[in-house]
Design a protein around this motif. Structure first.
Motif, PDB file in Angstrom:
ATOM      1  N   GLN A 179      27.636  21.366  64.129  1.00 51.92           N
ATOM      2  CA  GLN A 179      27.341  22.279  63.025  1.00 51.92           C
ATOM      3  C   GLN A 179      26.477  23.425  63.525  1.00 51.92           C
ATOM      4  OE1 GLN A 179      27.428  18.874  62.248  1.00 51.92           O
ATOM      5  NE2 GLN A 179      29.378  19.279  61.274  1.00 51.92           N
ATOM      6  N   VAL A 213      37.637  27.765  66.739  1.00 51.68           N
ATOM      7  CA  VAL A 213      37.397  26.404  67.240  1.00 51.68           C
ATOM      8  C   VAL A 213      37.151  25.427  66.086  1.00 51.68           C
ATOM      9  CG1 VAL A 213      35.797  24.970  68.583  1.00 51.68           C
ATOM     10  CG2 VAL A 213      36.590  27.167  69.486  1.00 51.68           C
ATOM     11  N   PHE A 214      36.458  25.904  65.035  1.00 52.16           N
ATOM     12  CA  PHE A 214      36.120  24.963  63.971  1.00 52.16           C
ATOM     13  C   PHE A 214      37.137  24.898  62.830  1.00 52.16           C
ATOM     14  CE2 PHE A 214      32.261  25.170  66.315  1.00 52.16           C
ATOM     15  CZ  PHE A 214      31.833  23.861  66.295  1.00 52.16           C
ATOM     16  N   THR A 215      38.110  25.797  62.838  1.00 52.87           N
ATOM     17  CA  THR A 215      39.136  25.685  61.806  1.00 52.87           C
ATOM     18  C   THR A 215      40.493  25.359  62.399  1.00 52.87           C
ATOM     19  OG1 THR A 215      39.536  28.062  61.866  1.00 52.87           O
ATOM     20  CG2 THR A 215      37.999  27.270  60.215  1.00 52.87           C
ATOM     21  N   MET A 216      40.783  25.887  63.583  1.00 51.81           N
ATOM     22  CA  MET A 216      42.107  25.695  64.154  1.00 51.81           C
ATOM     23  C   MET A 216      42.017  25.652  65.675  1.00 51.81           C
ATOM     24  SD  MET A 216      45.161  25.277  63.263  1.00 51.81           S
ATOM     25  CE  MET A 216      46.537  24.949  64.335  1.00 51.81           C
ATOM     26  N   PRO A 217      41.362  24.608  66.223  1.00 56.29           N
ATOM     27  CA  PRO A 217      41.247  24.550  67.683  1.00 56.29           C
ATOM     28  C   PRO A 217      42.628  24.449  68.323  1.00 56.29           C
ATOM     29  CG  PRO A 217      40.561  22.490  66.681  1.00 56.29           C
ATOM     30  CD  PRO A 217      40.780  23.448  65.570  1.00 56.29           C
ATOM     31  N   GLU A 219      40.051  19.411  69.161  1.00 61.65           N
ATOM     32  CA  GLU A 219      40.272  18.950  67.782  1.00 61.65           C
ATOM     33  C   GLU A 219      39.672  17.559  67.586  1.00 61.65           C
ATOM     34  OE1 GLU A 219      42.600  20.299  65.236  1.00 61.65           O
ATOM     35  OE2 GLU A 219      42.291  18.588  63.910  1.00 61.65           O
ATOM     36  N   ILE A 255      35.724  17.747  67.744  1.00 62.16           N
ATOM     37  CA  ILE A 255      34.974  18.369  66.637  1.00 62.16           C
ATOM     38  C   ILE A 255      35.258  17.714  65.289  1.00 62.16           C
ATOM     39  CG2 ILE A 255      34.766  20.633  67.775  1.00 62.16           C
ATOM     40  CD1 ILE A 255      36.586  21.572  65.446  1.00 62.16           C
ATOM     41  N   THR A 256      36.337  16.941  65.194  1.00 63.87           N
ATOM     42  CA  THR A 256      36.548  16.229  63.933  1.00 63.87           C
ATOM     43  C   THR A 256      35.898  14.847  63.980  1.00 63.87           C
ATOM     44  OG1 THR A 256      38.683  15.442  64.741  1.00 63.87           O
ATOM     45  CG2 THR A 256      38.705  17.394  63.343  1.00 63.87           C
ATOM     46  N   GLY A 257      35.187  14.572  65.077  1.00 64.57           N
ATOM     47  CA  GLY A 257      34.422  13.320  65.137  1.00 64.57           C
ATOM     48  C   GLY A 257      35.254  12.104  65.480  1.00 64.57           C
ATOM     49  N   ARG A 258      36.246  12.267  66.345  1.00 66.45           N
ATOM     50  CA  ARG A 258      37.069  11.118  66.740  1.00 66.45           C
ATOM     51  C   ARG A 258      36.590  10.474  68.024  1.00 66.45           C
ATOM     52  NH1 ARG A 258      40.126  14.047  63.312  1.00 66.45           N
ATOM     53  NH2 ARG A 258      41.484  12.857  61.954  1.00 66.45           N
ATOM     54  N   GLY A 279      32.998  10.962  71.049  1.00 68.37           N
ATOM     55  CA  GLY A 279      31.888  11.852  71.402  1.00 68.37           C
ATOM     56  C   GLY A 279      30.792  11.121  72.129  1.00 68.37           C
ATOM     57  N   ASN A 286      41.204   7.469  62.828  1.00 70.02           N
ATOM     58  CA  ASN A 286      40.500   7.368  64.108  1.00 70.02           C
ATOM     59  C   ASN A 286      39.213   8.163  64.212  1.00 70.02           C
ATOM     60  OD1 ASN A 286      42.395   5.616  65.361  1.00 70.02           O
ATOM     61  ND2 ASN A 286      43.768   7.368  65.534  1.00 70.02           N
ATOM     62  N   HIS A 287      38.577   8.433  63.084  1.00 73.63           N
ATOM     63  CA  HIS A 287      37.236   8.985  63.175  1.00 73.63           C
ATOM     64  C   HIS A 287      36.302   7.890  63.646  1.00 73.63           C
ATOM     65  CE1 HIS A 287      38.957  11.944  60.362  1.00 73.63           C
ATOM     66  NE2 HIS A 287      38.156  12.769  60.996  1.00 73.63           N
ATOM     67  N   ALA A 320      38.055  21.619  61.466  1.00 74.73           N
ATOM     68  CA  ALA A 320      39.444  21.725  61.932  1.00 74.73           C
ATOM     69  C   ALA A 320      40.433  21.103  60.943  1.00 74.73           C
ATOM     70  CB  ALA A 320      39.584  21.128  63.322  1.00 74.73           C
ATOM     71  N   ASP A 357      40.691  18.301  59.472  1.00 74.25           N
ATOM     72  CA  ASP A 357      40.058  17.613  58.332  1.00 74.25           C
ATOM     73  C   ASP A 357      39.629  18.631  57.270  1.00 74.25           C
ATOM     74  OD1 ASP A 357      40.339  15.276  59.746  1.00 74.25           O
ATOM     75  OD2 ASP A 357      38.298  15.329  60.554  1.00 74.25           O
ATOM     76  N   ARG A 386      40.796  21.660  56.922  1.00 74.57           N
ATOM     77  CA  ARG A 386      41.979  22.298  56.334  1.00 74.57           C
ATOM     78  C   ARG A 386      42.585  21.403  55.261  1.00 74.57           C
ATOM     79  NH1 ARG A 386      43.410  23.216  61.765  1.00 74.57           N
ATOM     80  NH2 ARG A 386      45.364  22.091  61.509  1.00 74.57           N
TER      81      ARG A 386
END
Lengths: 296, 226
Positions: A252, A278-282, A288, A291-294, A296, B8-9, B83, B85, B87
């Motif tokens: 964030q 990067v944060f809307t359409m990597p 992807e 940043i969507t937390g899959r 890290g 898969n989060h 990203a 999510d 959208r």
């Protein structure tokens, strides 16, 4: 970063079981790839700093693989990626902080305004004044607030008189947003300030020597949300006059403060794009997934 | 990104929240689709009871819209989605709005259906309603299927069906006009049909918006007003 920590992060043994198979496949491809190319706009026209073919080794472990990237003048660029992806190592190549680690070898080319920063004749102390650094934990000198800021300018001969020096200290503290809180206690120890104030003191110290670029290595990770917000606001203001490269664990934060975002993974620079992209359409799957937390 | 996954989060609770939003959107879509079918059917069958049922059910669709919007706001506040999510969440808040409007149009059709059922055996304009009604129902059903599968290609195809519906709408208007000219006593009846046809055309437009949202979720492309 120590050798053992780095080797751990490069091997995939400790991979999170929740990482989707898709991501694992991409990761496998990435590991086996000898050459790769960064997706997005890693190269720009009006570059302040240019990084070409940069590889970094700690002993026989490679931490950074063939990175090509430009940093634009007066931009805020954020480096993100999982722990051990090499983002801090990369940041430290930009002012030769890696020189302080014996086993560390850097190859390739890093230039600022066309000048080779790894030229053996280059004065590293002067370089680090031009490319300042702010660290994760605030580290003021065990001196007064005034002396913390005045130390650098005095060392580099930036102030001719006491009046000049007073003015420089005041201006630096003002730019760092600390003047109002510190003006009545300038001669008290810097270590007596709160964590957030200490970090702003470190930023004042860095900007007192009139750097061109400021590197920030997770500058807010030891701060509370309010102090973090103040630093983030400061970053925005500082970008008017300085070029800023920031490493952050908070996505964030990268989304809030940076103009471009660079995503590192296993020592490779995967993607560089405008932050909003990067944060809307990597573009890259790994970006992807991160940043969507899959993972890290 | 070719395949879209909302699983898969690291936080599995986040997976569940997104899945729930998606499921409830599909439920709402199914409900709206049924409302439209019933409204059209009530005209052809002259079934004012069915039409009244459509009118009664509309409030449940309104409630679904509010609940889904609340869930989306909560996910944004709690998870700061990014990203794909992000959208998805944004697209859902827009899609529920369009679905609710489709529900409104179905209710309007049902209102006219009740008036039409009170008339004696006047059937002019019914073939037009049947025709456009079938096209619009198919379009809505295709759009919802594309949403369920996150199929941008299917969404684009469905999106283009609206051109045909607009054409059918214009043809129907011309035909309805000739009915009125032929028999001025039928004007009241034909105007009711005209409102129905108009609502169907609007539903086509809202369905087109749904398709735009699917393309946005899957490909990140904004194709509105292109």
């Amino acid at each position: 970063m120590s050798n053992s920590k780095l080797s751990q992060s490069i091997s995939t043994d400790g991979a999170d079981p929740k990482i989707s198979e898709q991501v694992l496949d991409v990761e496998k491809d990435l590991l086996s790839m000898e050459s790769y190319s960064t997706i997005g706009n890693n190269l720009v026209e009006d570059a302040k700093m240019s990084v070409r073919n940069v590889n970094v080794f700690y002993g026989d472990k490679q931490a950074i693989f063939d990175v090509h990237m430009d940093i634009k003048k007066n931009e805020v660029i954020a480096m993100i990626g999982p722990s051990g992806c090499g983002k801090s190592t990369f940041l430290r190549t930009l002012n030769r902080m890696n020189d302080t680690i014996d086993s560390c070898v850097v190859s390739g080319e890093v230039t600022m305004d066309g000048e080779n920063l790894y030229d053996p004749k280059l004065d590293v102390v002067e370089l680090r004044a031009r490319v300042g650094m702010v660290f994760q934990k605030p580290n003021p000198f065990p001196k007064s607030i005034f002396e913390n800021v005045a130390y650098g300018p005095r060392l580099h001969g930036l102030a001719d008189s006491k009046v000049d020096l007073d003015e420089l200290v005041e201006n630096s503290l003002k730019k760092a947003g600390l003047w109002e809180e510190a003006k009545d206690r300038l001669h008290q120890p810097g270590t007596g300030l709160s964590g957030g104030q200490q970090q702003r003191l470190c930023i004042a110290r860095a900007i007192a020597v009139e750097p061109e670029v400021i590197l920030m290595d997770e500058p807010c990770s030891a701060l509370d949300p309010i102090a973090t917000a103040r630093i983030e606001e400061l970053i925005e203001e500082l970008s008017q006059n300085f070029t800023i490269a920031i490493v952050t664990h908070s996505m964030q934060q990268a989304a809030r403060v940076s103009h471009r975002t660079a995503y590192f993974h296993l020592g490779k620079l995967i993607e560089v794009n405008p932050t909003e992209t990067v944060f809307t359409m990597p573009e890259h799957k790994l970006t992807e997934a991160y940043i969507t937390g899959r993972f890290g | 990104m070719t395949e879209l996954s909302f699983e898969n989060h690291i936080m599995t609770q986040f997976d569940e929240e997104l899945e729930e939003i998606r499921t409830r959107l599909m439920e709402m879509g199914g409900k709206v689709e049924q409302q439209l079918k019933n409204a059209i059917l009530s005209i052809h069958e002259g079934d004012s009871k069915l039409a009244k049922d459509v009118i009664d059910q509309e409030k449940f669709i309104d409630q679904m819209e509010k609940d889904l919007d609340d869930s989306c706001i909560l996910v944004i506040a709690r998870r700061q989605p990014a990203a794909s999510d992000l959208r998805l969440v944004m697209a859902v808040t827009k899609a529920v709005n369009d679905l609710e409007r489709i529900g409104d149009e179905a209710k309007k059709i049902a209102n006219h259906s009740i008036i039409l059922s009170g008339e004696d055996n006047k059937k002019s304009g019914y073939p037009e309603v049947r025709h456009i009604g079938a096209s619009v129902s198919k379009m809505l059903s295709d759009a919802l299927t594309a949403f369920a599968r996150f199929d941008a290609e299917a969404a684009m195809k469905t999106f283009n069906q609206d051109v045909q519906i607009d054409l059918e709408y214009k043809t129907a208007l011309r035909e309805l006009m000739t009915y009125m000219m032929e028999d001025p006593k039928s004007i009241t009846h034909v105007i009711n049909i005209l409102w129905v046809v108009r609502s169907l055309e609007r539903i086509g437009d809202h369905t087109k918006n749904l398709c735009e949202q699917i393309v946005f979720v899957v490909q990140g492309k904004d194709i509105r007003h292109d």
